[in-house]
Design a protein around this motif. Structure first.
Motif, PDB file in Angstrom:
ATOM      1  N   PHE A  37      30.649 -28.363  17.492  1.00  0.00           N
ATOM      2  CA  PHE A  37      29.545 -27.499  18.051  1.00  0.00           C
ATOM      3  C   PHE A  37      30.134 -26.486  19.120  1.00  0.00           C
ATOM      4  N   LEU A  38      31.166 -27.259  20.329  1.00  0.00           N
ATOM      5  CA  LEU A  38      31.927 -27.098  21.064  1.00  0.00           C
ATOM      6  C   LEU A  38      32.841 -26.675  20.604  1.00  0.00           C
ATOM      7  N   VAL A  43      34.208 -25.316  17.422  1.00  0.00           N
ATOM      8  CA  VAL A  43      33.864 -23.971  16.872  1.00  0.00           C
ATOM      9  C   VAL A  43      33.827 -23.284  16.973  1.00  0.00           C
ATOM     10  N   ALA A  44      32.423 -23.439  18.227  1.00  0.00           N
ATOM     11  CA  ALA A  44      31.957 -22.170  19.556  1.00  0.00           C
ATOM     12  C   ALA A  44      33.411 -22.191  20.678  1.00  0.00           C
ATOM     13  N   GLY A  45      33.784 -22.705  20.588  1.00  0.00           N
ATOM     14  CA  GLY A  45      35.271 -22.455  21.868  1.00  0.00           C
ATOM     15  C   GLY A  45      35.900 -21.686  21.586  1.00  0.00           C
ATOM     16  N   THR A  46      36.487 -22.452  20.559  1.00  0.00           N
ATOM     17  CA  THR A  46      37.385 -21.462  19.992  1.00  0.00           C
ATOM     18  C   THR A  46      36.945 -20.370  18.896  1.00  0.00           C
ATOM     19  N   TYR A  47      35.696 -19.308  18.944  1.00  0.00           N
ATOM     20  CA  TYR A  47      35.660 -18.636  18.697  1.00  0.00           C
ATOM     21  C   TYR A  47      35.596 -17.866  20.186  1.00  0.00           C
ATOM     22  N   GLY A  48      35.218 -17.588  21.360  1.00  0.00           N
ATOM     23  CA  GLY A  48      35.107 -17.047  22.084  1.00  0.00           C
ATOM     24  C   GLY A  48      36.829 -17.048  22.279  1.00  0.00           C
ATOM     25  N   SER A  49      37.176 -17.853  22.244  1.00  0.00           N
ATOM     26  CA  SER A  49      39.142 -18.261  22.885  1.00  0.00           C
ATOM     27  C   SER A  49      39.485 -16.934  22.089  1.00  0.00           C
ATOM     28  N   VAL A  50      39.416 -16.706  21.364  1.00  0.00           N
ATOM     29  CA  VAL A  50      40.019 -16.225  20.037  1.00  0.00           C
ATOM     30  C   VAL A  50      39.499 -14.403  20.119  1.00  0.00           C
ATOM     31  N   VAL A  51      37.871 -14.601  20.838  1.00  0.00           N
ATOM     32  CA  VAL A  51      37.466 -12.965  21.779  1.00  0.00           C
ATOM     33  C   VAL A  51      37.820 -12.811  22.494  1.00  0.00           C
ATOM     34  N   SER A  52      38.224 -13.811  23.509  1.00  0.00           N
ATOM     35  CA  SER A  52      38.474 -13.293  24.877  1.00  0.00           C
ATOM     36  C   SER A  52      40.411 -13.019  24.374  1.00  0.00           C
ATOM     37  N   ILE A  53      41.487 -13.579  23.274  1.00  0.00           N
ATOM     38  CA  ILE A  53      42.733 -13.023  23.191  1.00  0.00           C
ATOM     39  C   ILE A  53      42.573 -11.632  22.673  1.00  0.00           C
ATOM     40  N   MET A  54      41.821 -11.088  22.144  1.00  0.00           N
ATOM     41  CA  MET A  54      41.677 -10.252  21.684  1.00  0.00           C
ATOM     42  C   MET A  54      41.244  -9.146  22.580  1.00  0.00           C
TER      43      MET A  54
END
Length: 464
Positions: free
Chosen positions: A430-431, A433-444
């Protein structure tokens, strides 16, 4: 059964610098025959192990913990931090247990191969190398920030990054972790001095350097935060990354003189790390609130910033050399394993070893210097690969070694450990997948706001 257990025990190897009377050096399951004609890859004492493990986790990134507390609130932040500390301590403990049961295991890829076959070796081996390459690039940038801060941007940042790469390559090419361990103590003392200097300074100053300098100042720390899911999971990922030295513990225990003392070293390490994180995170956040400077060593003003970066520099150098050494040693071992060149100072040995360290350093340098959103990309790699190698494999390792026991003895302890191992695997997934999603949003968001930094930039990165 007794003979099998005895065969799986790791024999302590005496120090290369002196003979231990009555003890004969034996064949190591990973490195082969260790002789006086080459480096002793089984010569790290348990105290040196403490330094190596602690240094693999503690860096100036510890001062990102107050920012995570600002997102979550100090109470949820402390609870999450202690939970992650508990889970990763168990994960790290399993590394040592698994190594003693399977002496042939050197890296996390070997554990992956035992559990999942060649696909496990490929996935975990690739993740291990890629993860440390990005951390090495981050270390080079950390050194450049320190040099910029101390010199008031005395040279082009690209030059400082190149200097950091050369220093990392030179020291990272030291052959054994035993010889690096004393440097780890120097780096650890330096980085802890810098961190606690800033922590004390923010408590003594009237207000944070980044806060408004006029009017009444009231710290704006939050007991409980109210973040969005993306911000919350990014903060949690920051706390996970603070403990993501786990994949480096495999090669460290493999070079221990007496791996049975690994657990002792681990508990000392985790105690130092967790106490440091809690003290620094709570004190800096309470006194600075949301005004923690970026980079965080600037939170107590320009003078303390220069002094603290001076103390932090040895620690940043040791971090960089260590994270260059680990992936280079992994590749080196895979190339020469089973050959006499692995533990003998032949021309083949040296050419292969230096080729590995040069290759890792050059790749890390190019990635760090050329990618416009590097810091956010490091967060992405940490969320994706750091979590992957610190949670899920250890849950699977316990199940691999103990699942069959349940067929004959389904004790309460066994059932609870199965449940806990499953929880570690699921929570890690979970961490991740969710952390990867949060990092992608931050990069964008970062790229949309600033477009990132220019490749091989000369801009001062100590005041970003």
């Amino acid at each position: 059964m007794t003979e099998k257990k005895e065969a799986n025990k790791l024999t302590p190897v005496p120090s290369q610098d002196g003979q231990v009377e009555g003890v004969q050096r034996t064949h190591d399951a990973v490195f082969g025959e260790i002789t006086e004609d080459g480096p002793n890859y089984r010569n790290v004492g348990w105290i040196g192990t403490v330094a190596l493990m602690t240094k693999s986790m503690i860096g100036i990134g510890v001062l990102s913990i107050p920012i995570a507390f600002d997102t979550l609130g100090i109470v949820p932040g402390v609870i999450v931090l202690c939970t992650i500390a508990g889970i990763t301590t168990w994960s790290d403990y399993i590394v040592g247990v698994f190594k003693l049961r399977h002496p042939e295991v050197y890296g996390i890829d070997d554990a992956g191969c035992l559990m999942f076959g060649q696909i496990g070796r490929i996935i975990f081996g690739g993740a291990f190398v890629l993860y440390w390459i990005f951390v090495a690039g981050s270390g080079m940038l950390g050194i450049s920030i320190s040099l910029n801060a101390m010199s008031s941007h005395g040279a082009c940042t690209a030059i400082f990054v190149a200097i950091a790469a050369v220093i990392g390559l030179t020291l990272g090419s030291i052959q054994t972790l035993a010889k690096i361990s004393w440097l780890a103590w120097v780096g650890l003392v330096g980085i802890l001095t810098a961190i606690f200097m800033v922590t004390i300074a923010v408590g003594l100053q009237e207000r944070p350097s980044a806060a408004p300098q006029e009017g009444v100042w009231v710290p704006d720390y939050k007991i409980v935060g109210d973040p969005s899911f993306t911000k919350a999971i990014t903060a949690v990922s920051t706390l996970v990354m603070a403990y993501a030295g786990t994949p480096g513990f495999f090669p460290i225990v493999s070079e221990m003189r007496d791996p049975t003392k690994y657990t002792r070293a681990l508990f000392v390490c985790q105690t130092i790390v967790t106490v440091t994180y809690l003290v620094v995170g709570c004190v800096v956040y309470i006194y600075c609130g949301s005004y923690v400077a970026s980079p965080a060593l600037g939170s107590a003003g320009p003078l303390v910033k220069k002094i603290s970066y001076g103390f932090a520099l040895p620690g940043l150098i040791v971090t960089t050399l260590l994270v260059i050494h680990l992936p280079a040693k992994y590749i080196f071992l895979r190339i020469l394993q089973g050959s006499r060149h692995l533990t003998t100072n032949t021309m083949t040995h040296w050419v292969t070893w230096l080729s590995c360290t040069v290759a890792i350093t050059v790749i890390a340098y190019v990635i760090a210097s050329s990618i416009p959103v590097f810091n956010d990309l490091v967060s992405l790699v940490g969320a994706l690969l750091g979590t992957l190698m610190s949670f899920q494999p250890m849950g699977c390792m316990w199940l691999y070694d103990n699942w069959s026991r349940g067929k004959s003895d389904k004790s309460v302890k066994w059932i609870l450990m199965v449940c806990f191992s499953g929880f570690v695997v699921l929570s890690g997934t979970f961490l991740m997948v969710a952390g990867t999603y949060g990092s992608v949003v931050s990069i964008m968001e970062s790229y949309a706001a600033s477009g990132g930094s220019a490749a091989w930039s000369c801009a001062d990165n100590s005041n970003s």
